[in-house]
Design a protein around this motif. Structure first.
Motif, mmCIF file in Angstrom:
data_model
loop_
_atom_site.group_PDB
_atom_site.id
_atom_site.type_symbol
_atom_site.label_atom_id
_atom_site.label_comp_id
_atom_site.label_asym_id
_atom_site.label_seq_id
_atom_site.Cartn_x
_atom_site.Cartn_y
_atom_site.Cartn_z
ATOM 1 N N ILE A 53 32.891 26.302 27.540
ATOM 2 C CA ILE A 53 33.725 27.216 27.136
ATOM 3 C C ILE A 53 34.082 28.313 28.422
ATOM 4 O O ILE A 53 33.132 28.631 29.237
ATOM 5 N N PHE A 54 34.877 28.789 28.328
ATOM 6 C CA PHE A 54 35.568 29.729 29.207
ATOM 7 C C PHE A 54 34.947 31.116 28.820
ATOM 8 O O PHE A 54 35.220 31.724 27.811
ATOM 9 N N GLY A 55 34.686 32.149 29.989
ATOM 10 C CA GLY A 55 34.362 33.285 29.731
ATOM 11 C C GLY A 55 34.585 34.026 31.219
ATOM 12 O O GLY A 55 34.487 33.573 32.202
ATOM 13 N N THR A 56 35.276 35.394 31.236
ATOM 14 C CA THR A 56 35.456 35.941 32.270
ATOM 15 C C THR A 56 34.128 36.705 33.030
ATOM 16 O O THR A 56 33.937 36.849 34.097
ATOM 17 N N GLY A 57 33.106 36.877 32.092
ATOM 18 C CA GLY A 57 31.932 37.530 32.507
ATOM 19 C C GLY A 57 32.122 39.058 32.865
ATOM 20 O O GLY A 57 31.344 39.772 33.534
ATOM 21 N N PHE A 58 33.339 39.660 32.204
ATOM 22 C CA PHE A 58 33.437 40.893 32.684
ATOM 23 C C PHE A 58 32.398 41.960 31.965
ATOM 24 O O PHE A 58 31.896 41.655 31.058
ATOM 25 N N PRO A 59 31.720 43.082 33.004
ATOM 26 C CA PRO A 59 32.416 43.435 34.182
ATOM 27 C C PRO A 59 31.478 42.917 35.125
ATOM 28 O O PRO A 59 31.765 43.606 36.372
ATOM 29 N N PHE A 60 30.682 41.921 35.231
ATOM 30 C CA PHE A 60 29.822 41.435 36.181
ATOM 31 C C PHE A 60 30.457 40.494 37.217
ATOM 32 O O PHE A 60 30.178 40.735 38.679
#
Length: 847
Positions: free
Chosen positions: A261-268
C-alpha cells in the motif's frame, strides 16, 4: 486521483495515502504539520510528478477530483487532487534511547491525538480518516475511540501479549491497526504473532506494517506478504529497497501487489523521494501494469474499512430508493448537483462523507458509485445517501439509507455494500422518475424532508444580501436554487425582513438566471421606498397572505415640519408598492436625511399588508404625536333643538365609508338630506372610524343628552365597564356596535332639554374611577342653539388636567368659528370631516 496515458487512452488511478501524520511537534521550536499543510505538500507534489513523468510511456496527464457530482472543483478548492483519501495519524516524535529503544513525548502524543479529531471536525477535510496513536502498554477503550470518530489505531510494536490484546480488541470493531517496526527484534516478534494468529484463525483484522528499518530488508519480510490481512506500507523504504522487494515478490506470488500500500510518509519523507517512487511505479521498470498499480495506490486500502458513517444524529428512519434513466437521469443528476453545490456554498449543509465505491469485478474505483453523508450546520444531524450511476449519468439510482445499514459492510467494494438485505429491498421497491415534473416533485420533497428533520435550518437558508437594479418590473429576482430551498415559484410573494432594524416588506419574486446564490436583486423603484440599503443582509421567507388594493393607509411622519412635503410625493412614490402595517417607508431621498414614514393604519383594517394604487388608495399623513393613547367622551345632544331646523346635506362618500360599520343600516338613509339628529350620528360615526384609523384612540364613552342623561344602554344593562376599548383585535366589532347604537338612538327622536351640565357631572363621576394619566377628549355634538350651554359644561370639567374639550355644531345655519376646538359643519361632508379629525387631534395633542 491521477490519470495516466495508457495506449493513447486516459485511465484513472485512485489514491489513498495511508501514512500521513499531522500535529504539532515538541521542542523549543515547534512545527505545525496541519491538514492544510498536507494538502499544500500534495499540490506541490502534483507539479513535480507531472514534470518527472512526462517522458514516460505511462505519463501522468492530469489530476482530477473523485468527489461525486464534481463538487470538489466547484467548492472544495483547498483540497488537493492527487490523493483522494488520507489515513491521518497524529504526528509523533520518535526518540532513540541509549538502550536502542524508541521513546515518546507523552504530552505530544496526547495533544496530537486530540488535534487530529479537532482539525477534522467542520474543516471540510471529509476525505480523511483519523487514526489514534496508542503508546506501548496503553490499553485504550476501543468503544470510546469508535464513538469519538477514530477509524483505526497506530502504534509501535512492543511486548507481544499487550500487542495481541490490542489487536483482538480492535478486531471486534473492525478497526485496522498500523504498526511501526524499528528493529529486527520487533520484526521477529511481529512475525511470530502473525504466524500464531494465522494458525489459530484470529488474523481477521487489517494489519499495516510500516518498517522503519535501517538495515537491509531481510528475506523473512517477504513471507509476511502472502498472509491475508497483512499489508506493507513502503513509505519509509528507500527506492532501492522497494525495487528489490517488488522484484522478489513478483517472482514469489502472482498476487503480490495485493499486500503493498502507498503512503507519502508526510512530514518525514522528502518530496524527491516520493516523486522517485511514483515515477518508478509508472515506468517500464515496474513489473506490473495498470491493474497492479491500482491495487497498490488505493484498492488495498479501500478493503480495510466500510464507507464512513456517523453513529449519532441519523435522520433516516428507513430506506427509500428512486431510479431514473436517459434524459430524466441527466436532469436529476444536474439538479441534485446544483442543489448540493448551492447548499454547500450557502453553508446550509456540509459534506461529512464522500466515499467512492470500488468494483472487485473490474478492479477499479468507480467515482460514479459513492456513499455521501450530508451534515446539518448547527444541530449535527446527518443524512446518508447512496448514489449509483452507470454510463456517466445515463442511469441513476439514489437511495436514502440508515447509516447502520452501511456499517454492516466490511469494505468499500460495491459488491459487498449492495449485498446488504436492506439495500436489496429498497432497490426492488424503487420509485421510477420518468419526467422533469417527477424530478422537480422529488427535489421539493427531498428539500422539505431535510427541513423537517433539522438538516437544513431556516436561519441558514433565509439570509440574503440585497442589491439594487433597474429590472423594469416592480419585483425581486432570486437564484433558482435559493427559490427551491425556500419552496418558491415565479410570482410568489416573499416577506423581506431587515436583519439590523427589523423593518419588513413584501415583494413578488421571480427566478433570475444571473443572480448569484445568497443574493436578492430588487427593482430600484421598490427598494427606494424601503428603509434598506444596497448590501444589507435580509431574512427572507415565503408570504402566503393576500395583498389586495388598499382603500386607505395612514403614514406617520417623524419630522412634523415635513408633513406638506410628504403629502406631495406619497401618491406617486407608493403607487404599486406593497406596504405592511408597522413597516417604515422612504418617501423622499435627498442629500439631507431621507423623509421616512411608518405605516400605522391600513384599511381594510383586518389586513396585514396591501397594495397602494394611485387613484384608489387614500393616503393620510399623520404626525408622530397621534401614536400616544387617549380616550374619548362622545356627548350627543338629542334635545328638541337638535330635532328642529332644516335638513342637512349628506355626502355619499360618508355613507360609503360607513357601510362596513353600520352594515345594512347605512343604506337606509339613502336621501341626500337628513334631519340634524341622524346627520349628527353619521358625522360622529365617521369621526370615530377615522380617529381609530389614524390615531391611538383607546377607550370610547358614549352619552346622549335629552330629558335625562343616558349612558350607553347595552353596557349599563350588562353592568360592565362604561366604555368600549378599541384594541386592534376588537376595534372593528366595537365600531360596529357603537355606530349602530348611535344611529338607533338618534333616529328615536329628540325631546326636552339637553341637560349638558348634568352630562358634565356624569363625566366627572366616571373620571373619578379612572386613574390612568392620558388625555381625555370630551366632544360635544350639539345644535348651534345649545352651544352656550355646552361651553358652560366644558368649564365645569377644566379642573381635571386630563380633559380637553371640543364642540361640533351641525346644520345649514351653523356659523363658522376660528376656534380650533369649535367645528361648525353646515353639511356632513367627507372632506370637512377629515379636516375636523385633524383639528380634534390638535386639540388632544397641541403642536
Amino acid at each position: 486521483m491521477f490519470l495516466i496515458d495508457s495506449g493513447g487512452r486516459e485511465e484513472e488511478v485512485y489514491v489513498v495515502d495511508v501514512d500521513a501524520q499531522v500535529g504539532v511537534s515538541s521542542g523549543a521550536v515547534s512545527k505545525n504539520y496541519s491538514l492544510s499543510g498536507l494538502h499544500e505538500f500534495i499540490k506541490e507534489l502534483e507539479g513535480e510528478l507531472l514534470l518527472k513523468s512526462a517522458p514516460l510511456k505511462r505519463r501522468v496527464t492530469r489530476f482530477n477530483s473523485s468527489i461525486f457530482l464534481n463538487l470538489k472543483n466547484a467548492h472544495f478548492r483547498k483540497l488537493s487532487s492527487f490523493a483522494d483519501e488520507f489515513f491521518a495519524s497524529p504526528f509523533v516524535t520518535k526518540i532513540a534511547s541509549s538502550g536502542g529503544k524508541v521513546e515518546f513525548v507523552i504530552q505530544e502524543v496526547s495533544r496530537n491525538n486530540a488535534l487530529v479529531l479537532r482539525w477534522l471536525q467542520g474543516s471540510g477535510f471529509f476525505n480523511t480518516s483519523p487514526f489514534r496513536y496508542v503508546l506501548p502498554d496503553e490499553v485504550p477503550d476501543v468503544p470510546y475511540l469508535v464513538s469519538e470518530g477514530y477509524r483505526g489505531v497506530r502504534t509501535k510494536f512492543d511486548e507481544a501479549s499487550w500487542f495481541a490484546t490490542l489487536y483482538s480488541d480492535l478486531s471486534y470493531f473492525g478497526m485496522p491497526l498500523i504498526v511501526e517496526i524499528f528493529s529486527r527484534r520487533e520484526l521477529d516478534l511481529l512475525e511470530n504473532f502473525i504466524e500464531q494468529s494465522e494458525v489459530n484463525g484470529k488474523l481477521e483484522n487489517p494489519l499495516i506494517i510500516v518498517p522503519y528499518l535501517r538495515e537491509k530488508v531481510r528475506f523473512d519480510l517477504y513471507g509476511l506478504m502472502g498472509v491475508k490481512n497483512v499489508f506493507l506500507c513502503f513509505s519509509p523504504m528507500s527506492l532501492t529497497a522497494l525495487k528489490q522487494l517488488i522484484y522478489d515478490l513478483n517472482e514469489l506470488d502472482k498476487e503480490w501487489f495485493k499486500h503493498l500500500i502507498f503512503g507519502t510518509g508526510f512530514p518525514f519523507s522528502s518530496m524527491r523521494d516520493i516523486v522517485n517512487v511514483l515515477t518508478f511505479l509508472l515506468s517500464d521498470e515496474f513489473p506490473g501494469g495498470l491493474r497492479e498499480l491500482r491495487w497498490i495506490m488505493g484498492l488495498n486500502a479501500m478493503s480495510f474499512l466500510p464507507p464512513k458513517t456517523q453513529r449519532k444524529g441519523d435522520i433516516e428512519k428507513d430506506e427509500k430508493c428512486i431510479i431514473t434513466n436517459g434524459t430524466t437521469a441527466r436532469l436529476l443528476f444536474s439538479s441534485l448537483r446544483n442543489f448540493m453545490l448551492h447548499a454547500l456554498k450557502r453553508n446550509s449543509i456540509s459534506l461529512a462523507t464522500c466515499d467512492c465505491l470500488a468494483s472487485l469485478t473490474n478492479e477499479r474505483v468507480d467515482p460514479n458509485k459513492c456513499f455521501i453523508v450530508l451534515s446539518s450546520v448547527k444541530e449535527k444531524k446527518f443524512g446518508g445517501m447512496l448514489l449509483l450511476s452507470e454510463g456517466g449519468s445515463d442511469t441513476l439510482a439514489l437511495l436514502l439509507l440508515r447509516q447502520e445499514v452501511i456499517r454492516k459492510a466490511k469494505s468499500r467494494f460495491a459488491e459487498e455494500v449492495l449485498n446488504q438485505p436492506e439495500i436489496k429491498t429498497a432497490i426492488s421497491n424503487a420509485v421510477k422518475l420518468s419526467s422533469s415534473e417527477d424530478v422537480e416533485k422529488w427535489l421539493k420533497w427531498f428539500i422539505e424532508h431535510y427541513k423537517e428533520n433539522g438538516m437544513i435550518s431556516s436561519d441558514d437558508i433565509n439570509s440574503f444580501t440585497v442589491h439594487t437594479f433597474n429590472l423594469g418590473d416592480m419585483l425581486a429576482l432570486m437564484n433558482r436554487e435559493d427559490m427551491r430551498l425556500l419552496g418558491l415559484n415565479d410570482g410568489d410573494l416573499i416577506l423581506v425582513r431587515a436583519t439590523l432594524t427589523g423593518d419588513w416588506y413584501i415583494v413578488p419574486v421571480k427566478e433570475g438566471e444571473e443572480v448569484p446564490g445568497g443574493e436578492l436583486w430588487v427593482d430600484e423603484r421598490v427598494i427606494n421606498t424601503w428603509y434598506v440599503f444596497d448590501g444589507d443582509v435580509l431574512q427572507i421567507e415565503k408570504f402566503d397572505g393576500d395583498v389586495p388594493a388598499l382603500k386607505e393607509i395612514s403614514l406617520l411622519i417623524d419630522d412634523e415640519k415635513k408633513l406638506q412635503d410628504a403629502e406631495k410625493v406619497t401618491e406617486n412614490v407608493l403607487d404599486g408598492i406593497i406596504v405592511g402595517r408597522g413597516s417604515r417607508l422612504v418617501l423622499l431621498a435627498g442629500e439631507d436625511m431621507p423623509l421616512v414614514a411608518s405605516v400605522v393604519k391600513l384599511d381594510p383594517p383586518i389586513l396585514m399588508a396591501g397594495t397602494v394604487k394611485k387613484g384608489e388608495t387614500k393616503i393620510t399623513i399623520v404626525p408622530k404625536s397621534t401614536l400616544a393613547p387617549y380616550n374619548l367622551f362622545l356627548v350627543i345632544d338629542l334635545s328638541e333643538n337638535m330635532g328642529r331646523g332644516a335638513p342637512v346635506s349628506i355626502d355619499p362618500a360618508v355613507i360609503e365609508e360607513l357601510k362596513y360599520v353600520l352594515s345594512m343600516k347605512a343604506e337606509e338613509p339613502c336621501e341626500r338630506e337628513l334631519n340634524r339628529a341622524v346627520a349628527s350620528s353619521l358625522a360622529s360615526s365617521y369621526l370615530l372610524v377615522k380617529m381609530v384609523k389614524i390615531s391611538h384612540l383607546s377607550k370610547v364613552f358614549f352619552l346622549t343628552c335629552s330629558d335625562e342623561v343616558n349612558m350607553f344602554s347595552i353596557l349599563e344593562k350588562r353592568k360592565v365597564s362604561p366604555y368600549l376599548e378599541m384594541t386592534p383585535q376588537k376595534q372593528n366589532i366595537m365600531l360596529r356596535i357603537l355606530s349602530s347604537h348611535m344611529f338607533d338612538k338618534c333616529r328615536e327622536g329628540c325631546k326636552g332639554r339637553g341637560k349638558l351640565l348634568e352630562a358634565a357631572s356624569k363625566i366627572e363621576e366616571l373620571l373619578g374611577d379612572l386613574k390612568e394619566n392620558v388625555p381625555f377628549l370630551v366632544l360635544f355634538v350639539v345644535p348651534s342653539d345649545n352651544l352656550d350651554e355646552a361651553v358652560k359644561a366644558a368649564e365645569l370639567l377644566k379642573k381635571d388636567s386630563r380633559i380637553r374639550t371640543a364642540f361640533i355644531s351641525i346644520g345649514p345655519d351653523a356659523s363658522t368659528s376660528k376656534e380650533q376646538s369649535h367645528i361648525c359643519l353646515s353639511e356632513v361632508n367627507a372632506a370637512l370631516l377629515d379636516e375636523a379629525v385633524k383639528r380634534l387631534l390638535n386639540v388632544v395633542f397641541p403642536s
